[in-house]
Design a protein around this motif. Structure first.
Motif, PDB file in Angstrom:
ATOM      1  N   ASP A 267      -9.378  -0.210   4.860  1.00  0.00           N
ATOM      2  CA  ASP A 267      -9.866   0.711   3.974  1.00  0.00           C
ATOM      3  C   ASP A 267      -9.008   0.665   2.968  1.00  0.00           C
ATOM      4  O   ASP A 267      -9.734   0.324   1.877  1.00  0.00           O
ATOM      5  CB  ASP A 267      -9.710   2.232   4.703  1.00  0.00           C
ATOM      6  CG  ASP A 267      -9.975   2.369   5.645  1.00  0.00           C
ATOM      7  OD1 ASP A 267     -10.917   1.842   5.939  1.00  0.00           O
ATOM      8  OD2 ASP A 267      -9.719   3.413   6.666  1.00  0.00           O
ATOM      9  N   GLN A 268      -7.650   0.221   2.643  1.00  0.00           N
ATOM     10  CA  GLN A 268      -6.795  -0.135   1.520  1.00  0.00           C
ATOM     11  C   GLN A 268      -7.671  -1.382   0.624  1.00  0.00           C
ATOM     12  O   GLN A 268      -7.682  -1.488  -0.416  1.00  0.00           O
ATOM     13  CB  GLN A 268      -5.158  -0.100   1.251  1.00  0.00           C
ATOM     14  CG  GLN A 268      -4.789  -0.036   0.301  1.00  0.00           C
ATOM     15  CD  GLN A 268      -5.253   1.792  -0.964  1.00  0.00           C
ATOM     16  OE1 GLN A 268      -5.414   2.250   0.386  1.00  0.00           O
ATOM     17  NE2 GLN A 268      -5.561   1.747  -1.899  1.00  0.00           N
ATOM     18  N   GLN A 269      -7.017  -2.478   1.376  1.00  0.00           N
ATOM     19  CA  GLN A 269      -8.239  -3.275   0.738  1.00  0.00           C
ATOM     20  C   GLN A 269      -9.009  -3.620   0.410  1.00  0.00           C
ATOM     21  O   GLN A 269      -9.567  -4.087  -0.482  1.00  0.00           O
ATOM     22  CB  GLN A 269      -7.643  -4.769   1.907  1.00  0.00           C
ATOM     23  CG  GLN A 269      -6.344  -5.052   2.186  1.00  0.00           C
ATOM     24  CD  GLN A 269      -5.784  -6.593   3.451  1.00  0.00           C
ATOM     25  OE1 GLN A 269      -7.234  -6.530   3.688  1.00  0.00           O
ATOM     26  NE2 GLN A 269      -4.982  -6.793   3.122  1.00  0.00           N
ATOM     27  N   GLU A 270     -10.202  -2.907   1.228  1.00  0.00           N
ATOM     28  CA  GLU A 270     -11.504  -3.195   0.462  1.00  0.00           C
ATOM     29  C   GLU A 270     -11.262  -2.145  -0.596  1.00  0.00           C
ATOM     30  O   GLU A 270     -12.380  -2.543  -1.239  1.00  0.00           O
ATOM     31  CB  GLU A 270     -12.140  -2.083   2.062  1.00  0.00           C
ATOM     32  CG  GLU A 270     -14.070  -2.001   1.649  1.00  0.00           C
ATOM     33  CD  GLU A 270     -14.620  -1.509   2.398  1.00  0.00           C
ATOM     34  OE1 GLU A 270     -15.577  -1.270   2.330  1.00  0.00           O
ATOM     35  OE2 GLU A 270     -14.021  -1.063   4.146  1.00  0.00           O
ATOM     36  N   LYS A 271     -10.298  -0.889  -1.081  1.00  0.00           N
ATOM     37  CA  LYS A 271     -11.417  -0.550  -1.998  1.00  0.00           C
ATOM     38  C   LYS A 271     -10.937  -1.429  -3.052  1.00  0.00           C
ATOM     39  O   LYS A 271     -11.446  -0.864  -4.083  1.00  0.00           O
ATOM     40  CB  LYS A 271      -9.610   0.689  -1.971  1.00  0.00           C
ATOM     41  CG  LYS A 271     -10.403   1.860  -0.559  1.00  0.00           C
ATOM     42  CD  LYS A 271      -9.031   3.335  -0.957  1.00  0.00           C
ATOM     43  CE  LYS A 271     -10.393   4.457  -0.131  1.00  0.00           C
ATOM     44  NZ  LYS A 271      -9.315   5.299   0.163  1.00  0.00           N
ATOM     45  N   THR A 272      -9.569  -2.165  -2.892  1.00  0.00           N
ATOM     46  CA  THR A 272      -8.933  -3.239  -3.846  1.00  0.00           C
ATOM     47  C   THR A 272     -10.016  -3.988  -4.329  1.00  0.00           C
ATOM     48  O   THR A 272     -10.265  -4.795  -5.724  1.00  0.00           O
ATOM     49  CB  THR A 272      -8.000  -3.458  -2.815  1.00  0.00           C
ATOM     50  OG1 THR A 272      -6.747  -3.127  -2.825  1.00  0.00           O
ATOM     51  CG2 THR A 272      -7.362  -4.696  -4.542  1.00  0.00           C
TER      52      THR A 272
ATOM     53  N   GLN B 230      -6.974  11.899   8.352  1.00  0.00           N
ATOM     54  CA  GLN B 230      -8.150  10.985   8.505  1.00  0.00           C
ATOM     55  C   GLN B 230      -8.275  11.465  10.041  1.00  0.00           C
ATOM     56  O   GLN B 230      -9.552  12.076  10.907  1.00  0.00           O
ATOM     57  CB  GLN B 230      -8.488  10.352   8.625  1.00  0.00           C
ATOM     58  CG  GLN B 230      -8.737   9.493   6.927  1.00  0.00           C
ATOM     59  CD  GLN B 230      -9.321   8.437   6.878  1.00  0.00           C
ATOM     60  OE1 GLN B 230      -8.494   7.447   7.087  1.00  0.00           O
ATOM     61  NE2 GLN B 230      -9.943   8.814   5.028  1.00  0.00           N
TER      62      GLN B 230
ATOM     63  N   THR C 196       0.828  -1.011   0.097  1.00  0.00           N
ATOM     64  CA  THR C 196      -0.262  -0.008  -0.040  1.00  0.00           C
ATOM     65  C   THR C 196       0.877   0.930   0.331  1.00  0.00           C
ATOM     66  O   THR C 196       1.900   1.682   0.828  1.00  0.00           O
ATOM     67  CB  THR C 196      -0.532  -0.147   1.011  1.00  0.00           C
ATOM     68  OG1 THR C 196      -1.737   1.231   1.496  1.00  0.00           O
ATOM     69  CG2 THR C 196      -0.164   0.031   2.724  1.00  0.00           C
TER      70      THR C 196
ATOM     71  N   SER D  29     -15.870  -4.691  -8.957  1.00  0.00           N
ATOM     72  CA  SER D  29     -16.372  -3.732 -10.115  1.00  0.00           C
ATOM     73  C   SER D  29     -16.011  -4.458 -11.712  1.00  0.00           C
ATOM     74  O   SER D  29     -16.488  -3.927 -13.157  1.00  0.00           O
ATOM     75  CB  SER D  29     -16.502  -2.426 -10.559  1.00  0.00           C
ATOM     76  OG  SER D  29     -16.823  -1.860  -8.459  1.00  0.00           O
TER      77      SER D  29
ATOM     78  N   ASN E 285     -13.274  -3.701  -4.281  1.00  0.00           N
ATOM     79  CA  ASN E 285     -13.960  -3.084  -5.078  1.00  0.00           C
ATOM     80  C   ASN E 285     -13.859  -3.036  -6.166  1.00  0.00           C
ATOM     81  O   ASN E 285     -14.628  -3.293  -6.997  1.00  0.00           O
ATOM     82  CB  ASN E 285     -14.919  -1.900  -4.407  1.00  0.00           C
ATOM     83  CG  ASN E 285     -15.553  -2.397  -2.520  1.00  0.00           C
ATOM     84  OD1 ASN E 285     -16.150  -3.056  -2.727  1.00  0.00           O
ATOM     85  ND2 ASN E 285     -15.490  -1.388  -1.566  1.00  0.00           N
ATOM     86  N   HIS E 286     -12.342  -1.954  -6.393  1.00  0.00           N
ATOM     87  CA  HIS E 286     -12.682  -2.569  -7.698  1.00  0.00           C
ATOM     88  C   HIS E 286     -12.291  -3.534  -8.588  1.00  0.00           C
ATOM     89  O   HIS E 286     -12.541  -3.672  -9.383  1.00  0.00           O
ATOM     90  CB  HIS E 286     -10.909  -1.357  -7.184  1.00  0.00           C
ATOM     91  CG  HIS E 286     -10.117  -1.458  -9.030  1.00  0.00           C
ATOM     92  ND1 HIS E 286     -10.433  -0.575  -9.700  1.00  0.00           N
ATOM     93  CD2 HIS E 286      -9.612  -2.138  -9.185  1.00  0.00           C
ATOM     94  CE1 HIS E 286      -9.861  -0.660 -10.868  1.00  0.00           C
ATOM     95  NE2 HIS E 286      -9.034  -1.467 -11.318  1.00  0.00           N
TER      96      HIS E 286
END
Length: 151
Positions: free
Chosen positions: A132-137, A15, A5, A143, A139-140
């Motif tokens: 959070d980074q893994q969740e974004k990955t 944040q 990451t 998709s 989701n990407h």
């Protein structure tokens, strides 16, 4: 396989905020513990004239007080603190912070920028950033697999 990451300490501080509670080395251990309990934190930075001189953690208290034959009322933070604190800068990546924390068995790392305290990152902050980074990955990739993204 662990995902790498590029999240930085600066992004975490943006944040969570830059608040870092500090006490003088002359403060009683009891007063420091009271502050830590009131703020629900596991450490306080130890400063003299705004200069970082140590860190006092729950681990310092648990492992050093009785072994030195001291009491919380009589001991000072300076008696128990960890001096020569390892620090990171806002530009450090989470990967670097994880390595420092793992190798040194730290759970709290002060952030220093241009000689001034800029905040503190904890193991909880690091875990949250990685999740959070893994969740974004995920989701990407989801998709992409579903055909919702253009290549």
């Amino acid at each position: 396989m662990m995902l790498s990451t590029t999240v930085t300490v600066r992004q975490i501080l943006e944040q969570k905020g830059t608040a870092a509670h500090a006490v003088a080395p002359t403060v009683s251990v009891l007063d420091a513990l009271t502050l830590m309990a009131r703020q629900d934190i596991g450490s306080v930075l130890v400063t003299e004239n705004e200069r970082l001189v140590g860190i006092f953690t729950e681990r310092d208290y648990a492992r050093k007080l009785a072994l030195k034959g001291l009491t919380s009322r009589d001991a000072t933070v300076g008696d128990l603190m960890t001096p020569n604190v390892c620090t990171v800068t806002p530009s450090h990546t989470i990967d670097a912070v994880m390595n420092i924390m793992t190798e040194n068995r730290f759970r709290h790392l002060p952030v220093v920028e241009h000689g001034r305290i800029a905040g503190i990152v904890t193991i909880g902050d690091v875990v949250k950033a990685v999740m959070d980074q893994q969740e974004k990955t995920i989701n990407h990739l989801s998709s992409y697999i579903a055909g919702d993204l253009t290549t």
